[in-house]
Design a protein around this motif. Structure first.
Motif, short mmCIF file in Angstrom:
data_model
loop_
_atom_site.label_atom_id
_atom_site.label_comp_id
_atom_site.label_asym_id
_atom_site.label_seq_id
_atom_site.Cartn_x
_atom_site.Cartn_y
_atom_site.Cartn_z
N ASP A 104 2.78 3.52 -1.81
CA ASP A 104 1.33 3.28 -1.83
C ASP A 104 0.96 2.18 -0.84
OD1 ASP A 104 1.00 5.23 -3.73
OD2 ASP A 104 0.95 3.84 -5.43
N GLU A 105 1.79 1.15 -0.80
CA GLU A 105 1.52 0.04 0.11
C GLU A 105 1.64 0.48 1.57
OE1 GLU A 105 3.28 -4.44 1.16
OE2 GLU A 105 4.09 -3.28 -0.53
N ASN A 107 5.13 2.39 -5.75
CA ASN A 107 4.25 1.30 -5.33
C ASN A 107 4.48 0.94 -3.86
OD1 ASN A 107 3.17 1.15 -7.91
ND2 ASN A 107 4.55 -0.47 -8.57
N LEU A 108 5.75 1.00 -3.45
CA LEU A 108 6.07 0.73 -2.05
C LEU A 108 5.43 1.78 -1.14
CD1 LEU A 108 7.72 -0.83 0.11
CD2 LEU A 108 9.66 0.65 -0.43
N MET A 115 5.41 -7.45 1.46
CA MET A 115 6.28 -6.39 0.97
C MET A 115 7.35 -7.00 0.05
SD MET A 115 8.32 -3.52 3.23
CE MET A 115 6.78 -3.01 4.00
#
Length: 312
Positions: A41-42, A38-39, A1
């Motif tokens: 999505d992760e 993006n975070l 992360m």
């Protein structure tokens, strides 16, 4: 992360919108939005609910904020320890205190702790008891002072002093002579009080109930700045510590009367034992705790702070 993504997320969460968050970060809003997307999505789950006035946290977002605040503070602490490159204590430690008590504690604390530990960065946070308790649980602060802390598993409380409480009002409104106020007189006064479950209101309710007195607030206010403004206008009276109105007293805008018998609110030093910390952090907390206790004892013994030191 990505640590950068966590910093962006925390800033947006605390500011309540992408636009304000990007301004604080000095980064374009599209860049911030892209990073947080993006975070998400992760993680596989959204961290914000978007609405017309900004964003609020989802349940996943609340969990991430709680964990990321602790993680980012630990990273900050680690950087400070590595960069110092010298023997002795170093690092970052945060201390939370209610504004009125901070009026007394913070100036001598910063001077004394800074002289003893010049390579430790001390971060001071002011706030009301409810917020401070939450910061402790989340690991946002290492050490804090609270009025009348409720016993709770995982928290360690060290009594500091029993702080004297006064009836506060506009000059002349309390009559002449400066005689102490009887507890039963409160029942006939227009009172400006904090709402429940504020710590000071909880203490006041307990204190008056023990004496068989029922109070009726003319107005409830949870901000001491507003309370002081109402007091200056002569709207009513309130029960406050001296530190809450020190500036107004020095300017002659308000006056205080003690109670007969004298009334006190317990004030304690609190740490949360459930927050994971390194050995170095534990040492820092211990040193800061010792210094806070020394400062409070000196302030009370010198008469600067009205109160009684509890028996060990």
């Amino acid at each position: 992360m990505d640590i950068r993504a966590l910093r962006y997320f925390q800033t947006v969460a605390e500011s309540g919108s992408y636009s304000r968050g990007s301004e604080l970060l000095r980064i374009s809003q599209p860049a911030v939005s892209r990073t947080i997307r993006n975070l998400e999505d992760e993680l596989g789950r959204p961290v914000f609910k978007r609405h017309g006035h900004g964003v609020t946290l989802t349940e996943a977002g609340k969990l991430l904020l709680e964990r990321s605040q602790l993680l980012l503070r630990q990273i900050e602490q680690t950087k400070a320890e590595i960069r110092s490159g010298h023997a002795g204590l170093s690092g970052v430690i945060s201390f939370a205190v209610p504004p009125a008590a901070g009026h007394f504690i913070v100036p001598p604390l910063v001077e004394r702790f800074g002289q003893a530990h010049p390579h430790v960065f001390l971060k001071i946070v002011g706030g009301f008891s409810g917020y401070i308790h939450e910061w402790l649980v989340r690991g946002q602060v290492d050490l804090a002072c609270l009025h009348d802390p409720v016993p709770q598993r995982g928290f360690e409380a060290t009594p500091l002093l029993n702080e004297e409480v006064f009836l506060v009002g506009r000059p002349g409104a309390l009559g002449t002579g400066g005689a102490p106020v009887r507890t039963e007189d409160l029942a006939r006064l227009p009172l400006i009080l904090p709402s429940r479950p504020n710590a000071s209101r909880r203490l006041l309710d307990k204190w008056t109930a023990e004496r068989g007195i029922s109070l009726s607030a003319k107005v409830e206010v949870d901000d001491t700045t507003i309370t002081r403004a109402l007091l200056r206008q002569g709207v009513g009276f309130s029960l406050l510590t001296r530190g809450s109105v020190e500036d107004e007293l020095s300017r002659g805008e308000l006056e205080i009367r003690s109670f007969a018998p004298a009334a006190y609110w317990p004030f304690a030093l609190i740490t949360c034992q459930n927050v994971p910390r390194t050995e170095a952090q534990q040492v820092l907390i211990g040193k800061l705790s010792e210094t806070v206790q020394e400062v409070v004892r000196d302030l009370v013994r010198s008469g600067v702070w009205r109160g009684e030191i509890p028996e060990p």
